[in-house]
Design a protein around this motif. Structure first.
Motif: not given
Ligand code: HEM
Length: 146
Positions: A62-63, A66, A71, A74, A89, A92, A98
């Motif tokens: 998934r990452f 990234t 990341f 953030q 923060y 998004k 997501h």
């Molecule tokens: C409550 C649980 C989670 C929180 C608090 C969280 C938090 C975040 C935050 C703060 C961002 C950055 C958004 C931005 O830059 O605008 C993000 C992006 C992302 N999250 Fe999560 N996340 C959670 C669960 C997950 C899970 C379970 C997965 C996958 C297994 C995941 C995969 C990703 C991916 C792939 C991105 C984009 C990263 C990038 O910019 O390349 N997240 N998430």
């Protein structure tokens, strides 16, 4: 009493009052952010979480595009703000961040397990771990299946 001695007693009493006013009466008065150890502690936990995720074949795909620094920054800001810390923060909201990923329950659990591993590495107490996981769990509906 000598004038100097009187003065020191007054200073000492003033000091004690200041201390008793500024010290929190219960540890529970402290925010989760403070109890976790502030920003440096969050940065350490998020760094370790990233190591765990990178080594976790259930979710590391998934990452693959990234950038860890951006990341991680953030995520630190998000967790800092959500735990009552002084950060703002700027990313998004969790739904928008997501949407389109169609994340599964199993992937969410994997990330939660990787988080617990990171918290254990830094010996975060059970109470605070419970609060961190509770906070993540409360966001599950915004993150999974979108
Ligand atoms: C409550 C649980 C989670 C929180 C608090 C969280 C938090 C975040 C935050 C703060 C961002 C950055 C958004 C931005 O830059 O605008 C993000 C992006 C992302 N999250 Fe999560 N996340 C959670 C669960 C997950 C899970 C379970 C997965 C996958 C297994 C995941 C995969 C990703 C991916 C792939 C991105 C984009 C990263 C990038 O910019 O390349 N997240 N998430």
């Amino acid at each position: 009493m000598h004038l100097f001695a009187k003065k020191s007693v007054a200073l000492l009493a003033g000091g004690l009052i200041a201390v008793s006013l500024s010290a929190p009466s219960f540890a529970a008065d402290k925010t989760l952010y403070e109890r976790l150890g502030g920003k440096a502690a969050l940065q350490a936990v998020v760094g370790e979480l990233w190591n765990n995720v990178a080594a976790d074949a259930r979710i590391n795909g998934r990452f693959k595009h990234t950038k860890p620094e951006a990341f991680g920054g953030q995520l630190v800001d998000f967790l800092c703000q959500a735990s009552g810390g002084p950060c703002q923060y700027q990313g998004k909201d969790m739904k928008s961040a997501h949407t389109g990923m169609k994340l599964t329950d199993a992937e969410f659990t994997a990330l939660a397990e990787d988080t617990i591993k990171a918290l254990n590495k830094f010996k975060v107490p059970a109470k605070e771990q419970g609060e961190v996981i509770g906070m993540l769990a409360s966001l599950k509906g915004d993150v999974v299946g979108r």
